[in-house]
Design a protein around this motif. Structure first.
Motif, PDB file in Angstrom:
ATOM      1  N   PHE A 115       0.840  -1.190   0.000  1.00 16.01           N
ATOM      2  CA  PHE A 115       0.000   0.000   0.000  1.00 16.01           C
ATOM      3  C   PHE A 115       0.876   1.240   0.000  1.00 16.01           C
ATOM      4  O   PHE A 115       1.635   1.483   0.938  1.00 16.01           O
ATOM      5  N   TYR A 116       0.776   2.042  -1.064  1.00 18.89           N
ATOM      6  CA  TYR A 116       1.607   3.222  -1.223  1.00 18.89           C
ATOM      7  C   TYR A 116       0.734   4.478  -1.254  1.00 18.89           C
ATOM      8  O   TYR A 116      -0.333   4.476  -1.883  1.00 18.89           O
ATOM      9  N   LEU A 117       1.194   5.528  -0.612  1.00 23.26           N
ATOM     10  CA  LEU A 117       0.538   6.829  -0.697  1.00 23.26           C
ATOM     11  C   LEU A 117       1.158   7.622  -1.838  1.00 23.26           C
ATOM     12  O   LEU A 117       2.383   7.701  -1.963  1.00 23.26           O
ATOM     13  N   TYR A 118       0.325   8.221  -2.650  1.00 27.29           N
ATOM     14  CA  TYR A 118       0.765   8.923  -3.855  1.00 27.29           C
ATOM     15  C   TYR A 118       1.147  10.357  -3.529  1.00 27.29           C
ATOM     16  O   TYR A 118       0.445  11.050  -2.795  1.00 27.29           O
ATOM     17  N   GLN A 119       2.275  10.800  -4.102  1.00 26.89           N
ATOM     18  CA  GLN A 119       2.715  12.173  -3.864  1.00 26.89           C
ATOM     19  C   GLN A 119       3.416  12.716  -5.104  1.00 26.89           C
ATOM     20  O   GLN A 119       4.385  12.131  -5.588  1.00 26.89           O
ATOM     21  N   ASP A 120       2.900  13.828  -5.610  1.00 28.77           N
ATOM     22  CA  ASP A 120       3.585  14.578  -6.662  1.00 28.77           C
ATOM     23  C   ASP A 120       4.530  15.541  -5.966  1.00 28.77           C
ATOM     24  O   ASP A 120       4.099  16.501  -5.329  1.00 28.77           O
ATOM     25  N   ALA A 121       5.823  15.277  -6.088  1.00 25.64           N
ATOM     26  CA  ALA A 121       6.816  16.056  -5.351  1.00 25.64           C
ATOM     27  C   ALA A 121       7.342  17.251  -6.126  1.00 25.64           C
ATOM     28  O   ALA A 121       8.274  17.926  -5.669  1.00 25.64           O
ATOM     29  N   LEU A 185       5.966   8.043  -5.893  1.00 27.00           N
ATOM     30  CA  LEU A 185       6.383   9.391  -6.245  1.00 27.00           C
ATOM     31  C   LEU A 185       6.277   9.651  -7.741  1.00 27.00           C
ATOM     32  O   LEU A 185       6.521   8.756  -8.558  1.00 27.00           O
ATOM     33  N   THR A 186       5.918  10.857  -8.068  1.00 28.70           N
ATOM     34  CA  THR A 186       5.911  11.311  -9.456  1.00 28.70           C
ATOM     35  C   THR A 186       6.423  12.741  -9.492  1.00 28.70           C
ATOM     36  O   THR A 186       6.694  13.340  -8.460  1.00 28.70           O
ATOM     37  N   GLY A 187       6.564  13.298 -10.688  1.00 28.84           N
ATOM     38  CA  GLY A 187       7.032  14.669 -10.821  1.00 28.84           C
ATOM     39  C   GLY A 187       8.542  14.738 -10.927  1.00 28.84           C
ATOM     40  O   GLY A 187       9.092  14.857 -12.026  1.00 28.84           O
ATOM     41  N   ILE A 188       9.218  14.602  -9.797  1.00 27.87           N
ATOM     42  CA  ILE A 188      10.681  14.654  -9.827  1.00 27.87           C
ATOM     43  C   ILE A 188      11.271  13.385 -10.425  1.00 27.87           C
ATOM     44  O   ILE A 188      12.453  13.374 -10.779  1.00 27.87           O
ATOM     45  N   THR A 189      10.483  12.342 -10.574  1.00 28.04           N
ATOM     46  CA  THR A 189      10.995  11.080 -11.125  1.00 28.04           C
ATOM     47  C   THR A 189      11.116  11.116 -12.637  1.00 28.04           C
ATOM     48  O   THR A 189      11.883  10.345 -13.210  1.00 28.04           O
ATOM     49  N   ASN A 190      10.365  12.000 -13.305  1.00 29.49           N
ATOM     50  CA  ASN A 190      10.344  11.970 -14.774  1.00 29.49           C
ATOM     51  C   ASN A 190      10.379  13.359 -15.410  1.00 29.49           C
ATOM     52  O   ASN A 190       9.939  13.522 -16.546  1.00 29.49           O
ATOM     53  N   HIS A 191      10.887  14.345 -14.674  1.00 36.29           N
ATOM     54  CA  HIS A 191      11.055  15.692 -15.234  1.00 36.29           C
ATOM     55  C   HIS A 191      12.448  16.227 -14.908  1.00 36.29           C
ATOM     56  O   HIS A 191      12.897  16.150 -13.764  1.00 36.29           O
ATOM     57  N   TYR A 222      12.510   4.395   3.036  1.00 36.56           N
ATOM     58  CA  TYR A 222      11.146   4.202   2.554  1.00 36.56           C
ATOM     59  C   TYR A 222      11.137   3.293   1.336  1.00 36.56           C
ATOM     60  O   TYR A 222      12.098   3.281   0.557  1.00 36.56           O
ATOM     61  N   GLN A 223      10.054   2.534   1.199  1.00 37.33           N
ATOM     62  CA  GLN A 223       9.820   1.804  -0.031  1.00 37.33           C
ATOM     63  C   GLN A 223       9.263   2.798  -1.048  1.00 37.33           C
ATOM     64  O   GLN A 223       8.289   3.495  -0.752  1.00 37.33           O
ATOM     65  N   LEU A 224       9.858   2.846  -2.214  1.00 36.30           N
ATOM     66  CA  LEU A 224       9.454   3.820  -3.219  1.00 36.30           C
ATOM     67  C   LEU A 224       8.973   3.118  -4.482  1.00 36.30           C
ATOM     68  O   LEU A 224       9.632   2.207  -4.988  1.00 36.30           O
ATOM     69  N   ALA A 225       7.827   3.557  -4.973  1.00 35.99           N
ATOM     70  CA  ALA A 225       7.384   3.228  -6.318  1.00 35.99           C
ATOM     71  C   ALA A 225       7.467   4.525  -7.109  1.00 35.99           C
ATOM     72  O   ALA A 225       7.073   5.583  -6.608  1.00 35.99           O
TER      73      ALA A 225
END
Length: 300
Positions: A115-121, A185-191, A222-225
């Motif tokens: 179970f992961y919580l989504y965050q646009d960083a 995580l998204t945002g900083i992962t692909n920009h 932390y476990q990161l997706a």
């Protein structure tokens, strides 16, 4: 000496450089917590999936024999999915509040559900936070705006790398106090971008260094997706979400070669875009089987 052969050689290289992660099959079931819609004067909340709703869905699926689950919970934060950036762990009261979300996370872990919580960083919503400062400017000194096109908010802005990392670190400290240990995580992962700030120009290499150091530090605790991460982040993530299944369909392309999935199969778990948003589900499932990418569903 073809694309498939190159992918196999690249896979061999990755297995030497990275520790292969568990690649047992799990179905990805994402949930949307709260959204927003336009009211007569103000925007009003729309509750989509509460913590109790998720418990009920899990119970139904368990009765059908579905237990190997990977979940990303979006829109859990106070203010809903478009409330960005997140700087502390505070769940929207309309989905059950912070304490009940924490309880759900622990229950899911005990049941073997990831179970992961989504965050646009990276993004900041100018309608919900002050974006006068600490946002990137183009080289012509105009503020960069990412238009959303038909979403409830017209545009988002990108935080400077330093600001984005500081906000991410603040949120990680807040998560840690409540025992939350898994983030998507998204945002900083692909920009990556060049930008102006306070009269000084910064290039993509400098942005990459700031993001890499932050993700490497986060991955230690932390476990990161990560959503479509650059290859330099692959050693820091437990799985890749949003893996492309189809090509760009440029007219000069003769054949589709699933280069990334050949290279990454058995190295990192991969999850596709949402299957229940595909028109031709049968063909899409066959492509998932062919590429070894796990299916994903977006539920409310």
């Amino acid at each position: 000496a073809d694309y498939a052969g190159l992918a196999v050689k690249y896979r061999e290289y990755l297995l030497e450089q990275l520790t292969a992660k568990e690649d047992a099959f799990r179905v990805r079931l994402d949930f949307l917590g709260t959204d927003r819609e336009n009211g007569m004067v103000f925007k009003k909340p729309v509750v989509m999936t509460t913590t109790d709703n998720i418990r009920d869905i899990y119970a139904d699926l368990k009765g059908e024999g579905v237990t190997d689950i990977f979940t990303i919970y979006k829109g859990w934060q106070d203010g809903g999915i478009w409330s960005m950036p997140i700087s502390k762990y505070k769940a929207d009261s309309k989905i059950g509040g912070t304490s009940d979300l924490t309880k759900l996370v622990k229950e899911s872990q005990e049941a073997g559900i990831r179970f992961y919580l989504y965050q646009d960083a990276l993004r900041a919503n100018p309608d919900t936070v002050n974006t006068t400062f600490n946002v990137i400017k183009k080289l012509d000194e105009s503020v960069y705006q990412e238009n959303t096109y038909k979403e409830i908010y017209e545009s988002f802005r990108f935080q400077t790398p330093d600001r984005a990392v500081n906000r991410l670190n603040d949120s990680l400290k807040s998560y840690g106090k409540k025992g939350i240990g898994a983030l998507a995580l998204t945002g900083i992962t692909n920009h990556l971008f060049s930008y102006n700030y306070n009269g000084k120009q910064y290039n993509r290499t400098e942005s990459l260094q700031v993001f890499s150091e932050a993700l490497q530090s986060a991955a230690q605790n932390y476990q990161l997706a990560m959503e479509q991460p650059f290859s330099c982040y692959w050693g820091m993530t437990d799985s890749i979400v949003g893996m492309p299944v189809n090509t760009s369909n440029y007219i000069f392309t003769d054949e589709e070669v699933p280069f990334l999935s050949i290279a990454l199969k058995g190295v990192l778990p991969m999850y596709a875009d949402y299957t229940n948003f595909e028109a031709n589900k049968s063909e899409y499932f066959l492509e998932l089987v062919e590429t070894g990418i796990s299916p994903s569903f977006y539920l409310t």
